[in-house]
Motif scaffolding. Structure first.
Motif, PDB file in Angstrom:
ATOM      1  N   ALA A   1     -10.324 127.565  11.150  1.00 31.21           N
ATOM      2  CA  ALA A   1     -10.609 128.058  12.430  1.00 31.21           C
ATOM      3  C   ALA A   1     -10.200 126.912  13.515  1.00 31.21           C
ATOM      4  N   ARG A   2     -10.218 125.620  13.203  1.00 34.23           N
ATOM      5  CA  ARG A   2     -10.040 124.764  14.374  1.00 34.23           C
ATOM      6  C   ARG A   2      -8.391 124.592  14.330  1.00 34.23           C
ATOM      7  N   ASN A   3      -7.872 125.062  13.267  1.00 34.97           N
ATOM      8  CA  ASN A   3      -6.264 125.049  13.579  1.00 34.97           C
ATOM      9  C   ASN A   3      -5.813 126.319  14.426  1.00 34.97           C
ATOM     10  N   GLN A   4      -6.604 127.539  14.350  1.00 30.97           N
ATOM     11  CA  GLN A   4      -6.397 128.419  14.948  1.00 30.97           C
ATOM     12  C   GLN A   4      -6.550 128.205  16.342  1.00 30.97           C
ATOM     13  N   ASP A   5      -7.717 127.710  16.815  1.00 32.11           N
ATOM     14  CA  ASP A   5      -7.971 127.332  18.141  1.00 32.11           C
ATOM     15  C   ASP A   5      -7.094 126.137  18.677  1.00 32.11           C
ATOM     16  N   LEU A   6      -6.769 125.084  18.071  1.00 35.16           N
ATOM     17  CA  LEU A   6      -5.847 124.220  18.345  1.00 35.16           C
ATOM     18  C   LEU A   6      -4.489 124.850  18.787  1.00 35.16           C
ATOM     19  N   SER A   7      -3.720 125.690  17.829  1.00 37.32           N
ATOM     20  CA  SER A   7      -2.591 126.221  18.220  1.00 37.32           C
ATOM     21  C   SER A   7      -2.688 127.288  19.385  1.00 37.32           C
ATOM     22  N   LYS A   8      -4.033 127.720  19.602  1.00 44.53           N
ATOM     23  CA  LYS A   8      -3.858 128.760  20.837  1.00 44.53           C
ATOM     24  C   LYS A   8      -4.015 127.845  22.000  1.00 44.53           C
ATOM     25  N   ARG A   9      -4.682 126.770  22.051  1.00 44.23           N
ATOM     26  CA  ARG A   9      -4.689 125.871  23.300  1.00 44.23           C
ATOM     27  C   ARG A   9      -3.361 125.193  23.499  1.00 44.23           C
ATOM     28  N   ARG A  10      -2.712 124.755  22.368  1.00 43.53           N
ATOM     29  CA  ARG A  10      -1.277 124.449  22.671  1.00 43.53           C
ATOM     30  C   ARG A  10      -0.282 125.251  23.265  1.00 43.53           C
ATOM     31  N   ALA A  11      -0.586 126.487  22.915  1.00 38.10           N
ATOM     32  CA  ALA A  11       0.530 127.488  23.398  1.00 38.10           C
ATOM     33  C   ALA A  11       0.035 127.800  24.859  1.00 38.10           C
ATOM     34  N   GLN A  12      -1.109 127.679  25.211  1.00 36.99           N
ATOM     35  CA  GLN A  12      -1.665 127.998  26.567  1.00 36.99           C
ATOM     36  C   GLN A  12      -1.252 126.930  27.417  1.00 36.99           C
ATOM     37  N   ALA A  13      -1.249 125.688  27.005  1.00 42.71           N
ATOM     38  CA  ALA A  13      -0.945 124.346  27.691  1.00 42.71           C
ATOM     39  C   ALA A  13       0.757 124.536  28.244  1.00 42.71           C
ATOM     40  N   VAL A  14       1.399 125.216  27.554  1.00 42.33           N
ATOM     41  CA  VAL A  14       2.943 125.331  27.702  1.00 42.33           C
ATOM     42  C   VAL A  14       2.827 126.495  28.766  1.00 42.33           C
ATOM     43  N   VAL A  15       2.119 127.543  28.706  1.00 41.40           N
ATOM     44  CA  VAL A  15       2.117 128.708  29.478  1.00 41.40           C
ATOM     45  C   VAL A  15       1.614 128.124  31.001  1.00 41.40           C
ATOM     46  N   THR A  16       0.644 127.077  30.911  1.00 41.36           N
ATOM     47  CA  THR A  16       0.094 126.517  32.237  1.00 41.36           C
ATOM     48  C   THR A  16       1.038 125.695  32.851  1.00 41.36           C
ATOM     49  N   TYR A  17       1.937 125.015  32.105  1.00 40.81           N
ATOM     50  CA  TYR A  17       2.740 124.101  32.809  1.00 40.81           C
ATOM     51  C   TYR A  17       3.878 124.995  33.647  1.00 40.81           C
TER      52      TYR A  17
END
Length: 688
Positions: free
Chosen positions: A628-644
């Protein structure tokens, strides 16, 4: 009293005229050869013809030598003739052949020619007979230019002192030889004529040489008798030996002299010397399987002076070259550095490298900081010796003589190495060779091994050939260059056909593009040299294709490695997925690190240039930790790229973020390498 005086006078006259049997110079006169008038007449004619060539300006030594040897066969005991033969050999490609003639001249009459002691000292020097050479130099007197214009055209007291010091340098270096094997490269590269000037690609897969062998493009012979005009030949490594060298032919080779000078690490840019352009440096590029017509280098490099040697820096932005130009010179030929695409004038490398004497044969190693060059100065043992200097902390280190048996008392020039530093190549005139000068391969053996009870192993190399000894056993670590060679083939991912593509080398820390190379148009092959101490981004790109990125983080001091990485480029199609290998996050976090900027800007550029393109950014992890933590981390990392990207002006409607955690591995999670591959950020084309 009268008889005693008469007897004393007779004895004095006898002693004054007497010389030991076999040690008297014999003149070419009827008094000595009255019984062979025809032979004397032919010998005198040979002497006259020889003297005409010998006294020409410039002297024609090889033509003179053939006449002198004919006369010497008739009368081997003339001191002056033996001196002239020795002088001719000293000015040939077979300098050590001078020694017996000069020794004989000294035995017959050391005073017959004012140059005898000096020329004999030179022959002894070139034969590495250090102590005997020093003794002769000490007996030699300065020689004026009017005496002779050859090897001993002008010899000053300073010259004699310098020669003696060179012999002392030779004694010291020979007492502590470098541990190497020096092997003749064999008939694949060498011919019955002179072969020299080797240049190799960084991975040692390709070698180009200069040769004076039969079959040259113009078919012309050198008027000095040094074989045919120079042509460039190429060979490839076949696993255990080189393929037979083949003539490059036109347009690289012409009817004039054409010689190898330098080769880019990837083997696709070659520096050429051509006499047809007045002795300038040119550059030829490999177009598919054929070399294109060489083009002259900038007038900042080529001048009315003589430019004879050059080497690319690994990023191919700088050129190190040798010139005898007066402006900024420290004496003789010096080594200069210049930006190939800049406008600033060349910079002299300064007194640490350049001396009051000549420098030649510059080669910048693929690590980007180690330079090899030849010099008549520093602690040379005679002629040009090969030296090594390293550029660190903003300055060049004191040049280090590569030592005996690599260096000899004669000229040792045009030394190059493979990227690993394990092998070097150069040309030398050694006994047992196939021609006047041959190409030799040097294998560096590393530090001395400790004596152990062993029956067989490697050992110290002699001057001319490896020499085996039964005393050294376990392997020792051989220091290699701090550089990684990355090579492979760029292809179309769908058709698997080779592609010509631009390959950018980026410093991820600064975000700057260090260099741009191209894969070969026919084979798709590429090679880049990566000096240690940098976090590199490698990006392959071609019109109509999505870019492909790789990451190589090489810490300072990382040892030599060779990595093969094939790059399949994918066309821009819906459903295509690309891994972004230069997106970095701190462990367990979703904050983009600064080293990611260059990759993010490439992605932004792609979206700007393709207005209808829509992407899904996807994050992935390994299986370490809770799912579950890995799932959340991967989503937040993808979102960081989108935000940039949205902050840089990309419409949010064109981007989505997805996190897949550990659910889509691309490699087993059982190894460190596999887990690293699974921790990735990628994008998928959803619309175009």
């Amino acid at each position: 009293m009268y008889n005693r005086t008469l007897i004393s006078l007779f004895i004095c006259l006898f002693l004054a005229s007497w010389q030991p049997c076999g040690a008297q110079s014999v003149a070419f006169t009827k008094d000595h050869f009255g019984n062979d008038k025809d032979g004397l007449r032919e010998a005198l004619r040979a002497l006259k013809e020889g003297d005409a060539d010998y006294g020409a300006d410039p002297p024609r030594y090889m033509q003179a030598l053939s006449h002198f040897l004919a006369a010497q066969q008739f009368n081997p005991n003339n001191a002056v003739l033996n001196v002239k033969i020795g002088d001719c050999y000293l000015n040939s490609l077979s300098k050590t052949a001078a020694l017996p003639y000069l020794q004989k001249a000294a035995q017959l009459d050391a005073t017959a020619d004012a140059r005898t002691h000096y020329l004999l000292a030179r022959a002894l020097h070139l034969s590495a007979k250090w102590a005997e050479a020093i003794a002769e130099y000490q007996q030699a007197q300065p020689i004026s230019s009017s005496t002779r214009n050859g090897d001993a055209g002008l010899v000053t007291s300073n010259d004699l002192r310098r020669r003696i010091q060179e012999c002392r340098n030779g004694q010291q270096l020979m007492a502590h030889p470098t541990r190497v094997f020096i092997d003749n490269a064999g008939p694949e590269l060498n011919s019955a004529e002179s072969d020299y000037g080797p240049v190799v690609s960084a991975d040692e897969s390709t070698i180009l040489i200069t040769s004076r062998r039969m079959g040259s493009t113009g078919g012309k012979k050198d008027p000095e008798g040094n074989g045919f005009f120079e042509d460039i030949y190429q060979a490839t490594w076949q696993g255990k030996a080189w393929s037979p060298a083949t003539n490059l032919g036109a347009p690289v080779n012409t009817e004039a002299h054409n010689a190898t000078v330098g080769l880019a690490p990837d083997g696709q840019r070659m520096l050429v010397y051509s006499s047809s352009n007045g002795g300038d440096l040119l550059e030829a590029r490999l177009s598919g399987n054929a070399w294109a017509r060489p083009k002259e280098l900038s007038s900042r490099i080529n001048t009315r002076s003589h430019e004879t040697s050059a080497s690319f820096s690994p990023d191919e932005r700088l050129l190190y070259f040798v010139s005898n130009r007066r402006e900024g010179s420290l004496g003789g030929s010096d080594i200069y550095k210049v930006e190939l695409e800049g406008r600033t004038p060349p910079v002299n490398l300064g007194p640490t490298i350049n001396t009051a004497y000549g420098e030649e044969g510059v080669f910048m190693a693929p690590d980007g900081k180690t330079m090899f060059f030849s010099s008549e100065g520093h602690n040379s043992m005679g002629g040009y010796d090969i030296f090594k200097s390293v550029f660190e902390n903003g300055k060049w280190s004191t040049p280090e003589n590569l030592g005996w048996p690599i260096n000899t008392p004669d000229d040792d020039i045009f030394f190059v190495t493979s990227a690993s530093g394990r092998h070097g190549y150069y040309s030398s005139d050694r006994p047992g060779g196939l021609g006047a000068k041959d190409i030799y391969r040097i294998t560096f053996l590393g530090p001395e091994k400790q004596p152990l009870l062993s029956e067989e192993d490697l050992l110290l190399a002699s001057r001319f050939a490896p020499m085996k000894q039964n005393m050294l056993a376990p392997a020792v670590t051989v220091a290699t260059a701090q550089v990684t060679i990355l090579k492979g083939t760029v292809t179309d991912d769908a058709t698997h056909l080779p592609l010509e593509a631009a390959i950018d080398l980026i410093d991820n820390t600064s975000g700057l593009t260090i260099a741009t190379f191209r894969s070969n148009a026919t084979s798709g092959k590429y090679l880049v040299s990566l000096p240690s101490g940098t976090n590199y981004g490698i990006v392959a790109r071609q019109d109509g294709y999505l870019f492909h990125s790789e990451n190589f983080n090489l810490p300072a001091g990382a040892a030599y490695a060779e990595v093969v990485k094939d790059i399949p480029l994918k066309r821009l199609e819906v459903g295509t997925t690309i891994v972004l290998r230069n997106i970095f996050f701190d462990t367990g976090k979703a904050t983009l690190r600064p080293e990611s900027t260059a990759e993010l800007k490439r992605l932004q550029k792609l979206l700007v240039e393709t207005p209808d393109l829509k992407l899904e950014m996807a994050g992935h992890t390994d299986n370490v930790g809770e799912a579950a933590r890995n799932q959340d981390l991967s989503k937040r990392r993808a979102q960081a790229v989108v935000t940039y990207l949205t902050q840089q002006g990309i419409a949010a409607t064109r981007l989505t973020a997805a996190g897949y955690g550990e659910s889509r591995p691309v490699a087993p999670n059982t190894t460190r390498t596999g887990r690293q591959l699974n921790r990735r950020t990628e994008f998928k084309v959803t619309a175009k």
